[in-house]
Every structure is written in structure tokens, then in C-alpha cells.
Design a protein around this motif. Structure first.
Motif, PDB file in Angstrom:
ATOM      1  N   PRO A   1       0.797  -1.238   0.000  1.00  0.00           N
ATOM      2  CA  PRO A   1       0.000   0.000   0.000  1.00  0.00           C
ATOM      3  C   PRO A   1       0.822   1.276   0.000  1.00  0.00           C
ATOM      4  CG  PRO A   1      -0.134  -1.118   2.125  1.00  0.00           C
ATOM      5  CD  PRO A   1       0.542  -2.066   1.189  1.00  0.00           C
ATOM      6  N   ARG A   2       1.970   1.285   0.667  1.00  0.00           N
ATOM      7  CA  ARG A   2       2.750   2.527   0.712  1.00  0.00           C
ATOM      8  C   ARG A   2       3.428   2.806  -0.623  1.00  0.00           C
ATOM      9  NH1 ARG A   2       4.913   3.569   6.874  1.00  0.00           N
ATOM     10  NH2 ARG A   2       2.815   3.558   7.756  1.00  0.00           N
ATOM     11  N   LEU A   3       3.964   1.776  -1.239  1.00  0.00           N
ATOM     12  CA  LEU A   3       4.528   1.960  -2.572  1.00  0.00           C
ATOM     13  C   LEU A   3       3.449   2.437  -3.530  1.00  0.00           C
ATOM     14  CD1 LEU A   3       6.654   1.687  -4.791  1.00  0.00           C
ATOM     15  CD2 LEU A   3       6.090  -0.746  -4.913  1.00  0.00           C
ATOM     16  N   ALA A   4       2.263   1.827  -3.469  1.00  0.00           N
ATOM     17  CA  ALA A   4       1.168   2.230  -4.350  1.00  0.00           C
ATOM     18  C   ALA A   4       0.797   3.695  -4.136  1.00  0.00           C
ATOM     19  CB  ALA A   4      -0.047   1.336  -4.111  1.00  0.00           C
ATOM     20  N   ALA A   5       0.784   4.147  -2.869  1.00  0.00           N
ATOM     21  CA  ALA A   5       0.421   5.536  -2.574  1.00  0.00           C
ATOM     22  C   ALA A   5       1.447   6.511  -3.136  1.00  0.00           C
ATOM     23  CB  ALA A   5       0.273   5.727  -1.065  1.00  0.00           C
ATOM     24  N   VAL A   6       2.734   6.174  -3.059  1.00  0.00           N
ATOM     25  CA  VAL A   6       3.779   7.046  -3.593  1.00  0.00           C
ATOM     26  C   VAL A   6       3.695   7.115  -5.111  1.00  0.00           C
ATOM     27  CG1 VAL A   6       6.272   7.328  -3.878  1.00  0.00           C
ATOM     28  CG2 VAL A   6       5.325   6.749  -1.631  1.00  0.00           C
ATOM     29  N   VAL A   7       3.567   5.966  -5.764  1.00  0.00           N
ATOM     30  CA  VAL A   7       3.498   5.952  -7.228  1.00  0.00           C
ATOM     31  C   VAL A   7       2.239   6.673  -7.702  1.00  0.00           C
ATOM     32  CG1 VAL A   7       3.320   4.466  -9.261  1.00  0.00           C
ATOM     33  CG2 VAL A   7       4.899   3.882  -7.419  1.00  0.00           C
ATOM     34  N   ARG A   8       1.144   6.515  -6.986  1.00  0.00           N
ATOM     35  CA  ARG A   8      -0.089   7.233  -7.338  1.00  0.00           C
ATOM     36  C   ARG A   8       0.130   8.738  -7.283  1.00  0.00           C
ATOM     37  NH1 ARG A   8      -4.351   9.525  -4.360  1.00  0.00           N
ATOM     38  NH2 ARG A   8      -6.332   9.592  -5.537  1.00  0.00           N
ATOM     39  N   ALA A   9       0.764   9.227  -6.215  1.00  0.00           N
ATOM     40  CA  ALA A   9       1.022  10.667  -6.103  1.00  0.00           C
ATOM     41  C   ALA A   9       1.896  11.163  -7.252  1.00  0.00           C
ATOM     42  CB  ALA A   9       1.677  10.973  -4.758  1.00  0.00           C
ATOM     43  N   LEU A  10       2.904  10.386  -7.613  1.00  0.00           N
ATOM     44  CA  LEU A  10       3.783  10.781  -8.710  1.00  0.00           C
ATOM     45  C   LEU A  10       3.043  10.828 -10.045  1.00  0.00           C
ATOM     46  CD1 LEU A  10       6.888   8.674  -7.682  1.00  0.00           C
ATOM     47  CD2 LEU A  10       6.851  11.170  -7.872  1.00  0.00           C
ATOM     48  N   GLU A  11       2.185   9.854 -10.282  1.00  0.00           N
ATOM     49  CA  GLU A  11       1.450   9.831 -11.553  1.00  0.00           C
ATOM     50  C   GLU A  11       0.392  10.925 -11.603  1.00  0.00           C
ATOM     51  OE1 GLU A  11       0.066   8.573 -15.382  1.00  0.00           O
ATOM     52  OE2 GLU A  11       1.977   8.643 -14.289  1.00  0.00           O
ATOM     53  N   LEU A  12      -0.280  11.204 -10.479  1.00  0.00           N
ATOM     54  CA  LEU A  12      -1.239  12.307 -10.464  1.00  0.00           C
ATOM     55  C   LEU A  12      -0.536  13.636 -10.703  1.00  0.00           C
ATOM     56  CD1 LEU A  12      -3.641  11.309  -7.532  1.00  0.00           C
ATOM     57  CD2 LEU A  12      -4.012  11.061  -9.995  1.00  0.00           C
ATOM     58  N   ARG A  13       0.654  13.796 -10.157  1.00  0.00           N
ATOM     59  CA  ARG A  13       1.447  15.010 -10.427  1.00  0.00           C
ATOM     60  C   ARG A  13       1.785  15.109 -11.906  1.00  0.00           C
ATOM     61  NH1 ARG A  13       6.672  14.943 -11.360  1.00  0.00           N
ATOM     62  NH2 ARG A  13       7.909  16.871 -11.232  1.00  0.00           N
ATOM     63  N   ARG A  14       2.233  13.989 -12.490  1.00  0.00           N
ATOM     64  CA  ARG A  14       2.621  14.010 -13.903  1.00  0.00           C
ATOM     65  C   ARG A  14       1.446  14.419 -14.798  1.00  0.00           C
ATOM     66  NH1 ARG A  14       2.063  11.776 -18.480  1.00  0.00           N
ATOM     67  NH2 ARG A  14       0.520  10.311 -17.687  1.00  0.00           N
ATOM     68  N   THR A  15       0.275  13.819 -14.562  1.00  0.00           N
ATOM     69  CA  THR A  15      -0.873  14.141 -15.403  1.00  0.00           C
ATOM     70  C   THR A  15      -1.365  15.573 -15.164  1.00  0.00           C
ATOM     71  OG1 THR A  15      -2.376  13.134 -13.765  1.00  0.00           O
ATOM     72  CG2 THR A  15      -1.599  11.739 -15.574  1.00  0.00           C
ATOM     73  N   ALA A  16      -1.247  16.062 -13.930  1.00  0.00           N
ATOM     74  CA  ALA A  16      -1.641  17.451 -13.655  1.00  0.00           C
ATOM     75  C   ALA A  16      -0.692  18.430 -14.336  1.00  0.00           C
ATOM     76  CB  ALA A  16      -1.678  17.697 -12.147  1.00  0.00           C
ATOM     77  N   LEU A  17       0.618  18.112 -14.346  1.00  0.00           N
ATOM     78  CA  LEU A  17       1.572  18.956 -15.063  1.00  0.00           C
ATOM     79  C   LEU A  17       1.262  18.983 -16.554  1.00  0.00           C
ATOM     80  CD1 LEU A  17       4.941  17.936 -13.347  1.00  0.00           C
ATOM     81  CD2 LEU A  17       3.800  20.165 -13.170  1.00  0.00           C
ATOM     82  N   GLU A  18       0.987  17.828 -17.108  1.00  0.00           N
ATOM     83  CA  GLU A  18       0.702  17.762 -18.544  1.00  0.00           C
ATOM     84  C   GLU A  18      -0.587  18.518 -18.883  1.00  0.00           C
ATOM     85  OE1 GLU A  18       1.878  14.344 -21.314  1.00  0.00           O
ATOM     86  OE2 GLU A  18      -0.216  13.915 -20.786  1.00  0.00           O
ATOM     87  N   ALA A  19      -1.584  18.444 -17.969  1.00  0.00           N
ATOM     88  CA  ALA A  19      -2.845  19.143 -18.200  1.00  0.00           C
ATOM     89  C   ALA A  19      -2.751  20.629 -17.881  1.00  0.00           C
ATOM     90  CB  ALA A  19      -3.948  18.501 -17.357  1.00  0.00           C
ATOM     91  N   GLY A  20      -1.704  21.035 -17.167  1.00  0.00           N
ATOM     92  CA  GLY A  20      -1.562  22.442 -16.795  1.00  0.00           C
ATOM     93  C   GLY A  20      -2.551  22.874 -15.732  1.00  0.00           C
ATOM     94  N   SER A  21      -2.938  21.959 -14.827  1.00  0.00           N
ATOM     95  CA  SER A  21      -3.947  22.262 -13.815  1.00  0.00           C
ATOM     96  C   SER A  21      -3.285  22.625 -12.489  1.00  0.00           C
ATOM     97  CB  SER A  21      -4.879  21.057 -13.622  1.00  0.00           C
ATOM     98  OG  SER A  21      -5.755  21.278 -12.548  1.00  0.00           O
ATOM     99  N   ARG A  22      -3.259  23.905 -12.174  1.00  0.00           N
ATOM    100  CA  ARG A  22      -2.708  24.336 -10.884  1.00  0.00           C
ATOM    101  C   ARG A  22      -3.579  23.847  -9.726  1.00  0.00           C
ATOM    102  NH1 ARG A  22       1.392  27.764 -10.058  1.00  0.00           N
ATOM    103  NH2 ARG A  22       2.390  28.771 -11.854  1.00  0.00           N
ATOM    104  N   GLU A  23      -4.872  23.729  -9.935  1.00  0.00           N
ATOM    105  CA  GLU A  23      -5.757  23.255  -8.867  1.00  0.00           C
ATOM    106  C   GLU A  23      -5.412  21.825  -8.490  1.00  0.00           C
ATOM    107  OE1 GLU A  23     -10.550  22.698  -7.960  1.00  0.00           O
ATOM    108  OE2 GLU A  23      -9.865  23.457  -9.895  1.00  0.00           O
ATOM    109  N   ARG A  24      -5.229  20.964  -9.478  1.00  0.00           N
ATOM    110  CA  ARG A  24      -4.870  19.571  -9.194  1.00  0.00           C
ATOM    111  C   ARG A  24      -3.482  19.466  -8.590  1.00  0.00           C
ATOM    112  NH1 ARG A  24      -6.189  17.085 -14.951  1.00  0.00           N
ATOM    113  NH2 ARG A  24      -4.717  15.484 -14.228  1.00  0.00           N
TER     114      ARG A  24
END
Length: 237
Positions: free
Chosen positions: A128-151
Motif C-alpha cells: 500500500p505505501r509503494l502504491a500511494a507514492v506511485v499514485r502521487a507521482l502519476e497524479l502530479r505528472r498528469t496534472a503537469l501535462e494538463a496544466g492544472s494548478r488546482e490539481r
């Protein structure tokens, strides 16, 4: 007794022996597990996943984290007084992929277990902890690509500076790009009990008014645990 009767009786004995052996294969491990206690059953469960592999579903992420090889070590198990729940602490060394992103991780994992009938099974994910870290990294990546400051803001730790913290100038530059693409080619992770460090190999593509952009680099990101989730601190870049 005729020869045919003798062969028939011998065949019956052999069938009975084979049936007893098959039952032993199924029941002896269970009897041994009950005799040895939940600690042995839980450790055996974790070690068995090394052969079978794991696929970790990440909430809000379209693809699972798929292990290519992993290894649990230094496993300790704590069972609650009622004997219905337990927690396994271990080090986990994992190599896998999330889509096109290579993931390599080493560090501390905490796996809650529950008793269901005679069996001990993970309460949720096996890592679960590895999954939580990788999830945070992927959500950051997609938010950067989308240009969403809110996300992006939702991924910062509560004590992190507003506006993205460290790397704000770099973040602003990335968000200026048109037709931006932000890719993580690899994440190299180190997990501790309450924090994690990720080294990201990234590629950024896009278009500025004056020229196209296609850059690669590496950056170090720090995350801290809050409950069962991980957040970026001090910044996103």
C-alpha cells in the motif's frame, strides 16, 4: 484369488494412496500454518507473491503498477490481541512498470492483514505505501501535462508553501508551453516509514511562441506521509 482380482485389489490400494497423498498436499500446509501461528502464514503469503507477481491498482490512475520482480525481506508480524487482524512490516525491493514508466523501489512497507475464515489475507493492496507514492507521482505528472494548478495544489503537503513551493519558476515555465507533453521515463524510489524520496527521469515537450521545446533531465522529489497518502513537500519541482 485369481490374478485379475489381485491386480484389481492392488489398483484400489494405489488409488487410495494417491488420494491420501493429494489430500496431504492440500491439508498439511494448512495444519502446519495453524500449528505455527499467523506469523508463519503471513510471511508465507508475502513470499509466495514473489513467485506469482503483483499488480497494484492505483485509485484515479488508469493503469496498474505491474511488478516484474520483487522481494520481501526482514518481515516482522504483529497480531492484535483478538487475533483477527495483523500488520506485517517488511522491506520491499521492487522493479516494475506503470505504463511506459519504469519503477524501481526499495524501502519500508506496511501491509495490514485480516483473518477470513482460516486464512490470513491482505486487507487491501500487498504494497500500500509503494502504491500511494506511485499514485502521487502519476497524479502530479498528469496534472503537469494538463496544466492544472488546482490539481497540483491538492498534491502538496499542508505545510508546503503556497504556489508550488520550490521550483515555482520552473513550474511556471512548463505551464507556459503549448501542446505540452510531460513524461516520466523512470522513477527511482526510496521509502522510509513516514517519507519517501523519488528521483525522476523526465522528458518535457511543447511549443513556445519562439521555438519548440524538447528537454530531458532528472529531478529529486520529496514526499511525506499523511494518513495513508503521500504528499509533496516542499515543492512539486
Amino acid at each position: 484369488m485369481s490374478q485379475s482380482d489381485a491386480w484389481s485389489r492392488l489398483g484400489g490400494v494405489l488409488i487410495a494412496l494417491l488420494a491420501a497423498a493429494a489430500a496431504g498436499v492440500v491439508l498439511v500446509p494448512r495444519w502446519l500454518g495453524v500449528a505455527a501461528g499467523p506469523e508463519v502464514e503471513i510471511i508465507t503469503y508475502l513470499k509466495t507473491t514473489e513467485r506469482d507477481g503483483v499488480s497494484l491498482a492505483l485509485p484515479g490512475v488508469g493503469e496498474p503498477l505491474q511488478s516484474q520482480a520483487h522481494h520481501f525481506a526482514r518481515i516482522t508480524v504483529t497480531v492484535d490481541p483478538e487475533g483477527e487482524r495483523a500488520v506485517a512490516w517488511a522491506t520491499l525491493d521492487l522493479r516494475g512498470r506503470l505504463g511506459s514508466t519504469e519503477v524501481s523501489s526499495l524501502g519500508v512497507e506496511r501491509v495490514p492483514f485480516v483473518r477470513r475464515g482460516r486464512d490470513w489475507v491482505p486487507e487491501g493492496l500487498i504494497a500500500p505505501r509503494l502504491a500511494a507514492v506511485v499514485r502521487a507521482l502519476e497524479l502530479r505528472r498528469t496534472a503537469l501535462e494538463a496544466g492544472s494548478r488546482e490539481r497540483l495544489a491538492a498534491l502538496l503537503a499542508p505545510e508546503a508553501p503556497a504556489g508550488g513551493g520550490e521550483g515555482e519558476a520552473e513550474l511556471a515555465r512548463l505551464l507556459e508551453l503549448q501542446r505540452r507533453r510531460y513524461r516520466a521515463e523512470a522513477w527511482f524510489l526510496r521509502l522510509e516509514r513516514d517519507d519517501a524520496v523519488a528521483t525522476e527521469a523526465w522528458r518535457m515537450e511543447g511549443q513556445l511562441p519562439s521555438r519548440p521545446v524538447d528537454e530531458r533531465g532528472q529531478r529529486r522529489l520529496s514526499l511525506i506521509r499523511n494518513g495513508e497518502e503521500f504528499f509533496f513537500s516542499p515543492g512539486l519541482m
